[in-house]
Design an enzyme around this catalytic site. Sequence first.
Site, PDB file in Angstrom:
ATOM      1  N   CYS A 190      26.275  -5.644  71.949  1.00  9.93           N
ATOM      2  CA  CYS A 190      27.713  -5.891  71.952  1.00  9.93           C
ATOM      3  C   CYS A 190      28.054  -7.020  72.923  1.00  9.93           C
ATOM      4  CB  CYS A 190      28.437  -4.595  72.338  1.00  9.93           C
ATOM      5  SG  CYS A 190      30.211  -4.766  72.436  1.00  9.93           S
ATOM      6  N   CYS A 213      31.361  -6.643  74.822  1.00  9.38           N
ATOM      7  CA  CYS A 213      31.297  -5.655  75.899  1.00  9.38           C
ATOM      8  C   CYS A 213      30.522  -6.185  77.110  1.00  9.38           C
ATOM      9  CB  CYS A 213      30.576  -4.399  75.435  1.00  9.38           C
ATOM     10  SG  CYS A 213      30.960  -3.905  73.774  1.00  9.38           S
ATOM     11  N   ASP A 214      29.414  -6.838  76.865  1.00  7.94           N
ATOM     12  CA  ASP A 214      28.475  -7.113  77.956  1.00  7.94           C
ATOM     13  C   ASP A 214      28.364  -8.587  78.341  1.00  7.94           C
ATOM     14  OD1 ASP A 214      27.900  -4.433  78.120  1.00  7.94           O
ATOM     15  OD2 ASP A 214      26.264  -4.527  76.692  1.00  7.94           O
TER      16      ASP A 214
HETATM   17  C1  LIG Z   1      25.448  -0.942  74.389  1.00  8.39           C
HETATM   18  C2  LIG Z   1      26.883  -0.865  73.943  1.00  8.39           C
HETATM   19  C3  LIG Z   1      27.858  -1.258  74.819  1.00  8.39           C
HETATM   20  C4  LIG Z   1      29.200  -1.166  74.443  1.00  8.39           C
HETATM   21  N1  LIG Z   1      30.162  -1.540  75.337  1.00  8.39           N
HETATM   22  C5  LIG Z   1      31.469  -1.464  74.992  1.00  8.39           C
HETATM   23  C6  LIG Z   1      32.510  -1.860  75.916  1.00  8.39           C
HETATM   24  O1  LIG Z   1      32.238  -2.308  77.049  1.00  8.39           O
HETATM   25  N2  LIG Z   1      33.793  -1.749  75.489  1.00  8.39           N
HETATM   26  C7  LIG Z   1      34.138  -1.277  74.251  1.00  8.39           C
HETATM   27  O2  LIG Z   1      35.334  -1.161  73.951  1.00  8.39           O
HETATM   28  N3  LIG Z   1      33.180  -0.921  73.356  1.00  8.39           N
HETATM   29  C8  LIG Z   1      31.861  -0.999  73.698  1.00  8.39           C
HETATM   30  N4  LIG Z   1      30.898  -0.663  72.793  1.00  8.39           N
HETATM   31  C9  LIG Z   1      31.322  -0.185  71.465  1.00  8.39           C
HETATM   32  C10 LIG Z   1      31.827   1.271  71.572  1.00  8.39           C
HETATM   33  O3  LIG Z   1      30.899   2.050  72.296  1.00  8.39           O
HETATM   34  C11 LIG Z   1      32.018   1.868  70.182  1.00  8.39           C
HETATM   35  O4  LIG Z   1      32.944   1.071  69.469  1.00  8.39           O
HETATM   36  C12 LIG Z   1      32.563   3.292  70.213  1.00  8.39           C
HETATM   37  O5  LIG Z   1      31.730   4.135  70.974  1.00  8.39           O
HETATM   38  C13 LIG Z   1      32.687   3.866  68.798  1.00  8.39           C
HETATM   39  O6  LIG Z   1      33.207   5.158  68.924  1.00  8.39           O
HETATM   40  P1  LIG Z   1      33.033   6.272  67.785  1.00  8.39           P
HETATM   41  O7  LIG Z   1      33.603   7.513  68.376  1.00  8.39           O
HETATM   42  O8  LIG Z   1      33.600   5.777  66.521  1.00  8.39           O
HETATM   43  O9  LIG Z   1      31.475   6.425  67.509  1.00  8.39           O
HETATM   44  P2  LIG Z   1      30.228   6.614  68.459  1.00  8.39           P
HETATM   45  O10 LIG Z   1      30.489   6.134  69.830  1.00  8.39           O
HETATM   46  O11 LIG Z   1      29.102   6.004  67.697  1.00  8.39           O
HETATM   47  O12 LIG Z   1      30.043   8.198  68.551  1.00  8.39           O
HETATM   48  C14 LIG Z   1      29.577   8.930  67.468  1.00  8.39           C
HETATM   49  C15 LIG Z   1      29.492  10.385  67.852  1.00  8.39           C
HETATM   50  O13 LIG Z   1      29.143  11.141  66.696  1.00  8.39           O
HETATM   51  C16 LIG Z   1      28.102  12.037  67.036  1.00  8.39           C
HETATM   52  N5  LIG Z   1      27.387  12.363  65.798  1.00  8.39           N
HETATM   53  C17 LIG Z   1      26.682  11.547  64.969  1.00  8.39           C
HETATM   54  N6  LIG Z   1      26.175  12.261  63.944  1.00  8.39           N
HETATM   55  C18 LIG Z   1      26.591  13.541  64.121  1.00  8.39           C
HETATM   56  C19 LIG Z   1      26.405  14.749  63.412  1.00  8.39           C
HETATM   57  N7  LIG Z   1      25.679  14.806  62.291  1.00  8.39           N
HETATM   58  N8  LIG Z   1      26.955  15.889  63.889  1.00  8.39           N
HETATM   59  C20 LIG Z   1      27.694  15.873  65.031  1.00  8.39           C
HETATM   60  N9  LIG Z   1      27.920  14.757  65.733  1.00  8.39           N
HETATM   61  C21 LIG Z   1      27.366  13.615  65.292  1.00  8.39           C
HETATM   62  C22 LIG Z   1      27.305  11.307  68.108  1.00  8.39           C
HETATM   63  O14 LIG Z   1      26.502  12.215  68.855  1.00  8.39           O
HETATM   64  C23 LIG Z   1      28.445  10.726  68.917  1.00  8.39           C
HETATM   65  O15 LIG Z   1      28.945  11.703  69.794  1.00  8.39           O
HETATM   66  C24 LIG Z   1      29.555  -0.714  73.149  1.00  8.39           C
HETATM   67  C25 LIG Z   1      28.558  -0.318  72.260  1.00  8.39           C
HETATM   68  C26 LIG Z   1      27.229  -0.383  72.653  1.00  8.39           C
HETATM   69  C27 LIG Z   1      26.176   0.068  71.680  1.00  8.39           C
END
Ligand SMILES: Cc1cc2nc3c(=O)[nH]c(=O)nc-3n(C[C@H](O)[C@H](O)[C@H](O)COP(=O)(O)OP(=O)(O)OC[C@H]3O[C@@H](n4cnc5c(N)ncnc54)[C@H](O)[C@@H]3O)c2cc1C
Length: 321
Positions: free
Chosen positions: A148, A151-152
Amino acid sequence: MEIQMGSGSKKGSGKTQHTRVVIIGAGPAGLSAALYAARAELSPIVLTGMTIGGQAALTHVIENYPGFPDGLGGAELGELFKAQAERFGAQIVFDTATEVDFSKAPYKVSAYGANYTADAVIIATGATPRHLEVPGEEEFTGRGVSYCGTCDGFFFKDKDVVVIGGGDSAMEEGIFLTRFANNVNVVHRRDELRASPILQTRAMDNPKMDFIWDTVLTAIEGDEAVRHVQLENRKTGEKTKFDTDGVFIFIGHTPNTELFVDQLEMDEKGYLVVNQFMETNKPGIYAVGEVADPHFRQVITSAGMGAAAAIQTTRYLETLE
Ligand SMILES: Cc1cc2nc3c(=O)[nH]c(=O)nc-3n(C[C@H](O)[C@H](O)[C@H](O)COP(=O)(O)OP(=O)(O)OC[C@H]3O[C@@H](n4cnc5c(N)ncnc54)[C@H](O)[C@@H]3O)c2cc1C
C-alpha cells in the site's frame, strides 16, 4: 471475547444459535458495522476470522485515520475498534465462517465452533493483496515490504524503492511514491505495461521513475530492514543484486469471497456487487469494505461502508417487525 477452536469440519459442532445480525469479518468494516449495530441494540455476533483489525493490523502505524494526530499502530486501532463495539454489546467470536446458506431467510452461517441463523448478515471479509511468494517477503512485511503506497509511502522519504507490477495500481502507486522517494524503480516481468495509456505516459514522463523490463524479483534481503533484492532477467537469465530500501508489491488483490460463490452476485474479479446502501442482491445481506470495494481500499472508507450497512440493516429489520 469468546474463543472457538477449529475442528476441521466445515459445520460447527455445537447448537445452532439464532441472532438478528451476524457480521463476518473483524477488520475496519466489520468492527465499524458492529459498533453501529450494537448501538442500535441489535447485539450483533461478529466472526473475526484470523485477524482482529484485518489488514490494518498488518501495518506498524496508521497516520491517515482521523482523530489520531500522532498516528497509531494498526493492531492497536483494531483493538480500539473492538473494545468500542464490545462496550455497546457486540459479541466478538474468534471463529471463521466456513459455509453459508443464503437461499432463504433466516440465513445460515456455519463456523468451526457453532452454527448461526440470522435475519441479516453483513459481510466484511476484506481482500488479500496478492503475494509474490518469494523468500524474504513475509519476513520483511511492515519493515520495507508493503502492499500500500498511500499508506506507507511517507516512510520512504528520500529513499529508493522498487515497485513490482505493470498495471494501473502499480503505476498509480508508483507515481504517488515519487512524492517521497528519491527513485522508484518499476520491476516488470514483461517488456510493456498493462496500465492505461494515460498512466503509462505519466509514469514514463516522471523523472523519478525508472523501468526494469522483463525482470522478476526472486528474493528480498536485508537485516532489520530491506537492503537489497535479487532480480532475474527472464530473457537473458542474468541475475542482479539490486540495492533498495523498500519493495512495494502491486500485483492485484483477491477478494475473500470463495464462501459466497453461487450465493451472491459478484463482478468479474470476484468482488461482491452492492448498491449505494451496501445491499447485495439478497434482502438483508450487505457487503462492506474491501470485499465489495476494489477502488478505495482504506481504513476510513471501509469503516464508513460498515457504518452505512449497519444503519441500513437496522432499518431493514424494522420493516420485518
Ligand atoms: C500493509 C498494509 C498497510 C496498510 N496501511 C493502511 C493505512 O496506513 N491507512 C489506510 O487507510 N489503509 C491502510 N491499508 C488498507 C486497509 O488496511 C484496508 O483498506 C482495510 O483494512 C480494509 O478493511 P476491511 O474491513 O474491508 O477488510 P480487512 O481489513 O481485509 O479485514 C477482513 C476481516 O475479515 C476476516 N475474515 C476473512 N475471512 C473470514 C471468514 N471466512 N470468517 C470470518 N472472518 C473472516 C479477517 O480475519 C479480517 O478480520 C493497509 C493495508 C495493508 C495490507
